[in-house]
Design a protein around this motif. Structure first.
Motif, PDB file in Angstrom:
ATOM      1  N   GLY A  32       6.834   2.614   6.418  1.00 44.49           N
ATOM      2  CA  GLY A  32       7.714   3.488   7.176  1.00 44.49           C
ATOM      3  C   GLY A  32       7.830   4.885   6.631  1.00 44.49           C
ATOM      4  O   GLY A  32       8.828   5.585   6.873  1.00 44.49           O
ATOM      5  N   CYS A  33       6.815   5.358   5.917  1.00 39.06           N
ATOM      6  CA  CYS A  33       6.839   6.700   5.351  1.00 39.06           C
ATOM      7  C   CYS A  33       6.487   7.739   6.416  1.00 39.06           C
ATOM      8  O   CYS A  33       5.722   7.457   7.335  1.00 39.06           O
ATOM      9  N   LYS A  34       7.052   8.925   6.286  1.00 41.69           N
ATOM     10  CA  LYS A  34       6.750  10.015   7.218  1.00 41.69           C
ATOM     11  C   LYS A  34       5.283  10.412   7.101  1.00 41.69           C
ATOM     12  O   LYS A  34       4.708  10.431   6.005  1.00 41.69           O
ATOM     13  N   ASP A  35       4.670  10.740   8.232  1.00 41.17           N
ATOM     14  CA  ASP A  35       3.249  11.076   8.271  1.00 41.17           C
ATOM     15  C   ASP A  35       3.029  12.505   7.772  1.00 41.17           C
ATOM     16  O   ASP A  35       3.317  13.474   8.464  1.00 41.17           O
ATOM     17  N   THR A  36       2.526  12.633   6.541  1.00 43.38           N
ATOM     18  CA  THR A  36       2.192  13.932   5.953  1.00 43.38           C
ATOM     19  C   THR A  36       0.883  13.801   5.190  1.00 43.38           C
ATOM     20  O   THR A  36       0.461  12.692   4.841  1.00 43.38           O
ATOM     21  N   GLU A  37       0.260  14.938   4.923  1.00 40.32           N
ATOM     22  CA  GLU A  37      -0.949  14.928   4.100  1.00 40.32           C
ATOM     23  C   GLU A  37      -0.644  14.348   2.729  1.00 40.32           C
ATOM     24  O   GLU A  37      -1.448  13.603   2.150  1.00 40.32           O
ATOM     25  N   TYR A  38       0.533  14.682   2.198  1.00 44.80           N
ATOM     26  CA  TYR A  38       0.963  14.176   0.889  1.00 44.80           C
ATOM     27  C   TYR A  38       1.006  12.648   0.884  1.00 44.80           C
ATOM     28  O   TYR A  38       0.470  12.004  -0.021  1.00 44.80           O
ATOM     29  N   ALA A  39       1.633  12.058   1.902  1.00 47.73           N
ATOM     30  CA  ALA A  39       1.761  10.600   1.956  1.00 47.73           C
ATOM     31  C   ALA A  39       0.408   9.922   2.134  1.00 47.73           C
ATOM     32  O   ALA A  39       0.130   8.876   1.535  1.00 47.73           O
ATOM     33  N   ARG A  40      -0.448  10.499   2.947  1.00 47.69           N
ATOM     34  CA  ARG A  40      -1.772   9.921   3.168  1.00 47.69           C
ATOM     35  C   ARG A  40      -2.619   9.954   1.891  1.00 47.69           C
ATOM     36  O   ARG A  40      -3.325   9.004   1.578  1.00 47.69           O
ATOM     37  N   ARG A  41      -2.515  11.055   1.142  1.00 49.13           N
ATOM     38  CA  ARG A  41      -3.294  11.152  -0.082  1.00 49.13           C
ATOM     39  C   ARG A  41      -2.748  10.212  -1.151  1.00 49.13           C
ATOM     40  O   ARG A  41      -3.505   9.581  -1.892  1.00 49.13           O
ATOM     41  N   ALA A  42      -1.423  10.102  -1.240  1.00 51.54           N
ATOM     42  CA  ALA A  42      -0.818   9.173  -2.196  1.00 51.54           C
ATOM     43  C   ALA A  42      -1.206   7.738  -1.869  1.00 51.54           C
ATOM     44  O   ALA A  42      -1.475   6.928  -2.767  1.00 51.54           O
ATOM     45  N   SER A  43      -1.246   7.420  -0.594  1.00 51.99           N
ATOM     46  CA  SER A  43      -1.633   6.085  -0.150  1.00 51.99           C
ATOM     47  C   SER A  43      -3.067   5.777  -0.565  1.00 51.99           C
ATOM     48  O   SER A  43      -3.366   4.709  -1.114  1.00 51.99           O
ATOM     49  N   ALA A  44      -3.962   6.715  -0.318  1.00 50.96           N
ATOM     50  CA  ALA A  44      -5.364   6.522  -0.681  1.00 50.96           C
ATOM     51  C   ALA A  44      -5.520   6.387  -2.191  1.00 50.96           C
ATOM     52  O   ALA A  44      -6.254   5.518  -2.682  1.00 50.96           O
ATOM     53  N   ASN A  45      -4.822   7.234  -2.940  1.00 49.34           N
ATOM     54  CA  ASN A  45      -4.933   7.185  -4.398  1.00 49.34           C
ATOM     55  C   ASN A  45      -4.438   5.863  -4.962  1.00 49.34           C
ATOM     56  O   ASN A  45      -4.995   5.337  -5.936  1.00 49.34           O
ATOM     57  N   PHE A  46      -3.382   5.341  -4.378  1.00 44.18           N
ATOM     58  CA  PHE A  46      -2.837   4.058  -4.819  1.00 44.18           C
ATOM     59  C   PHE A  46      -3.875   2.951  -4.697  1.00 44.18           C
ATOM     60  O   PHE A  46      -4.150   2.209  -5.648  1.00 44.18           O
ATOM     61  N   TRP A  47      -4.511   2.857  -3.542  1.00 50.05           N
ATOM     62  CA  TRP A  47      -5.464   1.779  -3.299  1.00 50.05           C
ATOM     63  C   TRP A  47      -6.767   1.991  -4.048  1.00 50.05           C
ATOM     64  O   TRP A  47      -7.299   1.066  -4.683  1.00 50.05           O
ATOM     65  N   ILE A  48      -7.304   3.194  -3.998  1.00 56.14           N
ATOM     66  CA  ILE A  48      -8.571   3.455  -4.692  1.00 56.14           C
ATOM     67  C   ILE A  48      -8.372   3.347  -6.207  1.00 56.14           C
ATOM     68  O   ILE A  48      -9.249   2.868  -6.933  1.00 56.14           O
ATOM     69  N   GLY A  49      -7.193   3.757  -6.689  1.00 57.01           N
ATOM     70  CA  GLY A  49      -6.889   3.634  -8.108  1.00 57.01           C
ATOM     71  C   GLY A  49      -6.868   2.179  -8.562  1.00 57.01           C
ATOM     72  O   GLY A  49      -7.322   1.861  -9.667  1.00 57.01           O
ATOM     73  N   MET A  50      -6.338   1.288  -7.730  1.00 56.14           N
ATOM     74  CA  MET A  50      -6.359  -0.136  -8.081  1.00 56.14           C
ATOM     75  C   MET A  50      -7.787  -0.639  -8.212  1.00 56.14           C
ATOM     76  O   MET A  50      -8.119  -1.378  -9.151  1.00 56.14           O
ATOM     77  N   ALA A  51      -8.634  -0.247  -7.269  1.00 55.30           N
ATOM     78  CA  ALA A  51     -10.033  -0.660  -7.332  1.00 55.30           C
ATOM     79  C   ALA A  51     -10.705  -0.088  -8.582  1.00 55.30           C
ATOM     80  O   ALA A  51     -11.461  -0.784  -9.277  1.00 55.30           O
ATOM     81  N   ALA A  52     -10.424   1.168  -8.886  1.00 57.35           N
ATOM     82  CA  ALA A  52     -11.037   1.814 -10.049  1.00 57.35           C
ATOM     83  C   ALA A  52     -10.683   1.085 -11.339  1.00 57.35           C
ATOM     84  O   ALA A  52     -11.549   0.860 -12.203  1.00 57.35           O
ATOM     85  N   ARG A  53      -9.423   0.701 -11.486  1.00 62.16           N
ATOM     86  CA  ARG A  53      -8.988   0.039 -12.705  1.00 62.16           C
ATOM     87  C   ARG A  53      -9.623  -1.350 -12.866  1.00 62.16           C
ATOM     88  O   ARG A  53      -9.783  -1.835 -13.990  1.00 62.16           O
ATOM     89  N   ILE A  54      -9.967  -1.981 -11.763  1.00 67.40           N
ATOM     90  CA  ILE A  54     -10.599  -3.297 -11.845  1.00 67.40           C
ATOM     91  C   ILE A  54     -12.081  -3.158 -12.188  1.00 67.40           C
ATOM     92  O   ILE A  54     -12.613  -3.878 -13.048  1.00 67.40           O
ATOM     93  N   TYR A  55     -12.750  -2.232 -11.540  1.00 67.79           N
ATOM     94  CA  TYR A  55     -14.191  -2.083 -11.759  1.00 67.79           C
ATOM     95  C   TYR A  55     -14.520  -1.272 -13.014  1.00 67.79           C
ATOM     96  O   TYR A  55     -15.604  -1.389 -13.571  1.00 67.79           O
ATOM     97  N   LYS A  56     -13.571  -0.464 -13.462  1.00 64.82           N
ATOM     98  CA  LYS A  56     -13.785   0.319 -14.667  1.00 64.82           C
ATOM     99  C   LYS A  56     -12.503   0.285 -15.510  1.00 64.82           C
ATOM    100  O   LYS A  56     -11.751   1.248 -15.579  1.00 64.82           O
ATOM    101  N   PRO A  57     -12.220  -0.856 -16.148  1.00 64.63           N
ATOM    102  CA  PRO A  57     -11.005  -0.981 -16.955  1.00 64.63           C
ATOM    103  C   PRO A  57     -10.890   0.153 -17.973  1.00 64.63           C
ATOM    104  O   PRO A  57     -11.865   0.533 -18.618  1.00 64.63           O
ATOM    105  N   GLY A  58      -9.694   0.692 -18.062  1.00 66.12           N
ATOM    106  CA  GLY A  58      -9.458   1.775 -19.003  1.00 66.12           C
ATOM    107  C   GLY A  58      -9.771   3.149 -18.463  1.00 66.12           C
ATOM    108  O   GLY A  58      -9.642   4.146 -19.190  1.00 66.12           O
ATOM    109  N   CYS A  59     -10.149   3.251 -17.179  1.00 68.26           N
ATOM    110  CA  CYS A  59     -10.400   4.579 -16.613  1.00 68.26           C
ATOM    111  C   CYS A  59      -9.085   5.356 -16.544  1.00 68.26           C
ATOM    112  O   CYS A  59      -7.999   4.785 -16.519  1.00 68.26           O
ATOM    113  N   GLN A  60      -9.201   6.677 -16.495  1.00 69.80           N
ATOM    114  CA  GLN A  60      -8.004   7.518 -16.488  1.00 69.80           C
ATOM    115  C   GLN A  60      -7.235   7.350 -15.191  1.00 69.80           C
ATOM    116  O   GLN A  60      -7.798   7.455 -14.105  1.00 69.80           O
TER     117      GLN A  60
END
Length: 301
Positions: A32-60
């Motif tokens: 239910g978040c407001k539709d903004t570029e900020y929210a869309r980018r945060a959403s993408a970073n959250f999901w891609i970041g989870m994948a990154a940490r699994i495939y490359k443990p210890g990544c920044q």
């Protein structure tokens, strides 16, 4: 519970994305978040970041989203669905070894009630977020070992003011939630992860954010400082001011009591009000001054 090494990666490898994009709209559609570029980018970073940490443990991975909303709307339930058996809510103090041991084998760690943490605890949370490897000795080990991070953090709070200083506010991406849809999250979970994995492997970042919008969102979450009125009131009619001047003449702090914590607190108030720090020279002496927003230094013209 006994876990095989990097069990989440085995599961992620079994998924196949249907190529329908969902990740950017996750916070909008499911939280239910407001539709903004900020929210869309945060959403993408959250999901891609989870994948990154699994495939490359210890990544920044230096940031975490903070879900804001009334108690009972389902923030924790949503995170539990996403993390599944690799989710945990951290009840241990971030200052204890038990906290770091809790992270092992996990993918999603929820840190709840951020507004209730002290300034010191929030500082430790910021430090914990940016760590790539945890080093400690487990009860069954003779020596300390390095444990590369496989998890991301998510903060949750019922409040909309929980940042106490701006020294590490950039670590937090505030997200104002509305109606949470746990059923939709459960329905789309596999495809959200599959898309995140595909985008990670394609080389997308999980840290880039629109700078101005992000800073604006963070600024709105600062808890009022009881010194705000005194500091800004004293500086109101000045074009430039020093931290020492404010401390001695506005707050009547004794010079012997003017420690670094007091100086940083004053500087934080000025920074949030838009004042700009610069080094200037007066009568041959180098001084650090704060300039009023919009003030033009005639010495530089």
């Amino acid at each position: 519970m006994q876990r095989v090494e990097n069990e989440p990666m085995e599961w992620l490898d079994s998924l196949e994305w249907d190529h329908e994009p969902r990740v950017n709209e996750f916070l909008l559609a499911s939280c239910g978040c407001k539709d903004t570029e900020y929210a869309r980018r945060a959403s993408a970073n959250f999901w891609i970041g989870m994948a990154a940490r699994i495939y490359k443990p210890g990544c920044q991975l230096d940031n975490m989203i903070v879900l804001e909303g009334a108690q009972g709307i389902g923030k924790t339930k949503a995170m539990r669905i996403i993390g599944g058996s690799w989710y945990v809510e951290a009840h241990e103090s971030v200052m204890s070894k038990d906290f770091f041991m809790l992270l092992q084998g996990r993918m999603l760690i929820e840190i709840g009630e951020l507004d209730g943490f002290s300034r010191v605890e929030v500082t430790r949370i910021k430090q914990a977020i940016s760590c790539k490897v945890d080093t400690y000795r487990s009860p069954y080990d003779r020596l300390a070992k390095e444990h590369p991070r496989t998890c991301v953090f998510v903060g949750t709070t019922n409040n909309d003011a929980y940042l106490r200083d701006d020294s590490g506010a950039r670590r937090f991406w505030p997200i104002k939630c509305g109606v949470m849809l746990p059923e939709l999250i459960e329905q789309q979970r596999e495809q959200l992860f599959a898309e995140a994995v595909s985008r990670y492997k394609a080389g997308e970042s999980w840290w880039e954010m629109p700078a101005d919008a992000t800073r604006s969102q963070q600024d709105k979450r600062f808890m009022a400082d009881e010194w705000d009125e005194t500091v800004l009131g004293y500086a109101r009619d000045k074009s430039e001011v020093s931290v020492t001047d404010i401390a001695l003449n506005a707050l009547t702090v004794k010079i012997s009591d003017l420690d670094k914590i007091t100086q940083m607190r004053i500087a934080s108030i000025l920074r949030r009000a838009g004042w700009i720090k610069k080094t200037t020279s007066k009568e041959g002496i180098s001084m650090r001054m704060w300039m009023r927003p919009g003030y033009v230094d005639t010495d530089e013209q």
